[in-house]
Enzyme design. Structure first.
Site, PDB file in Angstrom:
ATOM      1  N   THR A  31       0.818  -1.211   0.000  1.00  0.00           N
ATOM      2  CA  THR A  31       0.000   0.000   0.000  1.00  0.00           C
ATOM      3  C   THR A  31       0.852   1.261   0.000  1.00  0.00           C
ATOM      4  O   THR A  31       0.475   2.280  -0.576  1.00  0.00           O
ATOM      5  CB  THR A  31      -0.920  -0.004   1.246  1.00  0.00           C
ATOM      6  OG1 THR A  31      -1.823  -1.075   1.112  1.00  0.00           O
ATOM      7  CG2 THR A  31      -1.706   1.272   1.373  1.00  0.00           C
ATOM      8  N   TYR A  44      -7.775   1.193  -4.324  1.00  0.00           N
ATOM      9  CA  TYR A  44      -6.477   1.447  -4.936  1.00  0.00           C
ATOM     10  C   TYR A  44      -5.833   0.114  -5.299  1.00  0.00           C
ATOM     11  O   TYR A  44      -6.333  -0.957  -4.936  1.00  0.00           O
ATOM     12  CB  TYR A  44      -5.576   2.207  -3.946  1.00  0.00           C
ATOM     13  CG  TYR A  44      -5.246   1.354  -2.744  1.00  0.00           C
ATOM     14  CD1 TYR A  44      -6.148   1.226  -1.704  1.00  0.00           C
ATOM     15  CD2 TYR A  44      -4.063   0.629  -2.700  1.00  0.00           C
ATOM     16  CE1 TYR A  44      -5.880   0.391  -0.622  1.00  0.00           C
ATOM     17  CE2 TYR A  44      -3.786  -0.190  -1.633  1.00  0.00           C
ATOM     18  CZ  TYR A  44      -4.689  -0.299  -0.603  1.00  0.00           C
ATOM     19  OH  TYR A  44      -4.415  -1.128   0.447  1.00  0.00           O
ATOM     20  N   SER A  77       1.564  -7.540  -0.799  1.00  0.00           N
ATOM     21  CA  SER A  77       2.328  -8.559  -0.076  1.00  0.00           C
ATOM     22  C   SER A  77       1.559  -9.866   0.098  1.00  0.00           C
ATOM     23  O   SER A  77       2.126 -10.863   0.528  1.00  0.00           O
ATOM     24  CB  SER A  77       2.843  -8.026   1.257  1.00  0.00           C
ATOM     25  OG  SER A  77       1.809  -7.929   2.193  1.00  0.00           O
ATOM     26  N   THR A 110       1.624  -4.604   4.191  1.00  0.00           N
ATOM     27  CA  THR A 110       1.487  -4.949   5.607  1.00  0.00           C
ATOM     28  C   THR A 110       0.932  -6.357   5.837  1.00  0.00           C
ATOM     29  O   THR A 110       1.107  -6.912   6.915  1.00  0.00           O
ATOM     30  CB  THR A 110       0.594  -3.918   6.326  1.00  0.00           C
ATOM     31  OG1 THR A 110      -0.656  -3.851   5.660  1.00  0.00           O
ATOM     32  CG2 THR A 110       1.243  -2.556   6.353  1.00  0.00           C
ATOM     33  N   ASP A 111       0.260  -6.927   4.812  1.00  0.00           N
ATOM     34  CA  ASP A 111      -0.397  -8.236   5.008  1.00  0.00           C
ATOM     35  C   ASP A 111       0.575  -9.316   5.476  1.00  0.00           C
ATOM     36  O   ASP A 111       0.259 -10.104   6.372  1.00  0.00           O
ATOM     37  CB  ASP A 111      -1.068  -8.709   3.709  1.00  0.00           C
ATOM     38  CG  ASP A 111      -2.285  -7.872   3.347  1.00  0.00           C
ATOM     39  OD1 ASP A 111      -2.664  -6.993   4.127  1.00  0.00           O
ATOM     40  OD2 ASP A 111      -2.856  -8.121   2.257  1.00  0.00           O
ATOM     41  N   LYS A 183       0.309  -8.389  12.567  1.00  0.00           N
ATOM     42  CA  LYS A 183      -0.761  -7.461  12.167  1.00  0.00           C
ATOM     43  C   LYS A 183      -2.036  -7.882  12.898  1.00  0.00           C
ATOM     44  O   LYS A 183      -2.450  -9.036  12.805  1.00  0.00           O
ATOM     45  CB  LYS A 183      -0.949  -7.525  10.651  1.00  0.00           C
ATOM     46  CG  LYS A 183      -1.911  -6.478  10.105  1.00  0.00           C
ATOM     47  CD  LYS A 183      -1.986  -6.508   8.577  1.00  0.00           C
ATOM     48  CE  LYS A 183      -2.839  -5.365   8.072  1.00  0.00           C
ATOM     49  NZ  LYS A 183      -2.942  -5.323   6.600  1.00  0.00           N
ATOM     50  N   GLU A 304      -2.607 -31.034  26.801  1.00  0.00           N
ATOM     51  CA  GLU A 304      -3.657 -32.053  26.659  1.00  0.00           C
ATOM     52  C   GLU A 304      -3.299 -33.078  25.594  1.00  0.00           C
ATOM     53  O   GLU A 304      -4.013 -34.048  25.391  1.00  0.00           O
ATOM     54  CB  GLU A 304      -4.985 -31.374  26.303  1.00  0.00           C
ATOM     55  CG  GLU A 304      -5.645 -30.671  27.477  1.00  0.00           C
ATOM     56  CD  GLU A 304      -6.990 -30.098  27.094  1.00  0.00           C
ATOM     57  OE1 GLU A 304      -7.954 -30.871  26.921  1.00  0.00           O
ATOM     58  OE2 GLU A 304      -7.092 -28.865  26.964  1.00  0.00           O
TER      59      GLU A 304
HETATM   60  N1  GLU Z   1      -2.675  -6.198   0.501  1.00  0.00           N
HETATM   61  C1  GLU Z   1      -1.788  -5.103   0.595  1.00  0.00           C
HETATM   62  C2  GLU Z   1      -0.382  -5.550   0.933  1.00  0.00           C
HETATM   63  O1  GLU Z   1      -0.114  -6.228   1.894  1.00  0.00           O
HETATM   64  C3  GLU Z   1      -2.368  -4.120   1.467  1.00  0.00           C
HETATM   65  C4  GLU Z   1      -1.828  -4.020   2.796  1.00  0.00           C
HETATM   66  C5  GLU Z   1      -0.890  -2.892   2.962  1.00  0.00           C
HETATM   67  O2  GLU Z   1       0.129  -2.732   2.340  1.00  0.00           O
HETATM   68  O3  GLU Z   1      -1.248  -2.168   3.841  1.00  0.00           O
HETATM   69  O4  GLU Z   1       0.489  -5.255   0.186  1.00  0.00           O
END
Ligand code: GLU
Length: 347
Positions: A31, A44, A77, A110-111, A183, A304
């Site tokens: 992103t 986007y 990502s 971020t993914d 995350k 367990e």
């Molecule tokens: N799906 C995107 C990625 O991981 C969006 C998440 C982001 O970058 O915030 O590249």
């Protein structure tokens, strides 16, 4: 003559004192490099802005460091794969080892940022800073978070205090250790947390402060070395639930998984038929690691489930996606179960 010599030494010293650190920005997409947004920054596409444009958008970073950019990939990502991981790790290793870079910033979606961060933490052999950074809001969005995150990441990458802290994630004014960070929120800028240990530091408009340091083996002290890894084996994650069935375990084994991370219920408890399938998988030579779907806390050995009876390993307190990274790296170097269990307790 003496005075001239003295002046030359002072000037030379001053030049050294003023020499800016060289920070490489290795861009992978996400992103932070997203564009083409609709109203209010929605709809986007990740990974459309190139590294040069990312750097040009934050001119402040050129004042504090010599910035060099390289495009490793340009993907969301969720598309991250072994090929990009190996390319990224080998390049980071080479830049730090050769002395070309004083620190590295990796822009990333971020993914899966936490997985890439932990992979690099396990395999890159340098104690110089490596910082992953991204954005939750794309550049066309109201209050885009990418520019300040990038400015902060460069500051962390050039800080003397960052040396030896392993790979870090810098987002939303916080510094997190690669092994611990995850995350936790799909949309909030306050999404990266370290549930078991907390953040290790903060960075406020470039001012870096550390409060803790990671103690598990990483980078220079890790048992793994990217120079010796050319491919990574298949390791699958099985997510457990009530009224489960063993189909996914059996499919993983039939399709050649060398390892399985079982994200069990609570303290890593599988549904009975899944337990049976996992036990069969072990008999076929698959390394099965019991983990939990809970998201924090240790999956304790012999809770367990009688791990020694079934031949299962346990993941300590790694979440399933981190446990998968460690098992892949471990299986790239050994099949010895005792050794692999030890890696889970030390890395
Ligand atoms: N799906 C995107 C990625 O991981 C969006 C998440 C982001 O970058 O915030 O590249």
């Amino acid at each position: 003559m003496r005075a001239l010599k003295f002046l030359a030494i002072v000037l030379f010293g001053a030049t050294i004192a003023w020499a800016k650190p060289t920070i490489y920005i290795l861009a992978t997409g996400g992103t932070i490099a997203g564009g083409g947004a609709g109203e209010l920054g929605t709809n986007y596409t990740s990974g459309t802005v190139t590294v040069d444009k990312l750097i040009a958008a934050v001119p402040e970073i050129n004042k504090i460091a010599t910035i060099k950019g390289e495009q490793i990939s340009n993907i969301g990502s969720q598309e991250m794969n072994n090929e990009v991981w190996l390319k990224l790790a080998k390049r980071a290793n080479e830049l730090l080892k050769s002395g070309k870079a004083d620190g590295i910033v990796i822009t990333h979606g971020t993914d899966t940022m936490e997985e890439t961060a932990y992979f690099l933490d396990l395999v890159v052999k340098s104690d110089k800073p490596i910082v992953l950074v991204g954005a939750m809001r794309n550049s066309d969005s109201l209050s885009a978070d990418g520019p300040l995150n990038l400015f902060n990441a460069v500051n962390v990458a050039m800080s003397k205090d960052s040396v030896g802290k392993g790979v870090m994630v810098v987002m939303n004014d916080e510094i997190h250790a690669a092994r611990e960070v995850t995350k936790t929120n799909t949309t909030s800028v306050d999404t990266f947390k370290s549930p078991n240990t907390g953040k290790i530091g903060t960075v406020f408009y470039g001012k870096v402060k550390f409060y803790m340091a990671p103690t598990r083996k990483h980078t220079k002290n890790s048992a793994f070395d990217i120079a010796k890894i050319e491919s990574l084996p298949r390791v699958d994650i099985i997510y457990n639930h009530s009224n489960d069935d063993p189909d996914f375990v059996n499919t993983a084994v039939a399709n050649g998984a060398k390892g399985i991370i079982n994200a069990g219920m609570g303290n890593g408890n599988p549904y009975p038929s899944v337990l049976e399938a996992l036990s069969e998988a072990v008999k076929k030579g698959v390394i099965v690691v019991r983990d939990s779907r809970v998201g924090s806390g240790e999956t304790t050995a012999g809770g367990e489930v009688d791990d020694s009876k079934y031949g299962f390993l346990t993941s300590d307190n790694l979440n399933a996606q981190k446990a998968r990274v460690l098992l892949m790296v471990a299986l790239a170097t050994t099949n010895d179960k005792d050794k692999i269990q030890k890696y889970f307790l030390t890395h």
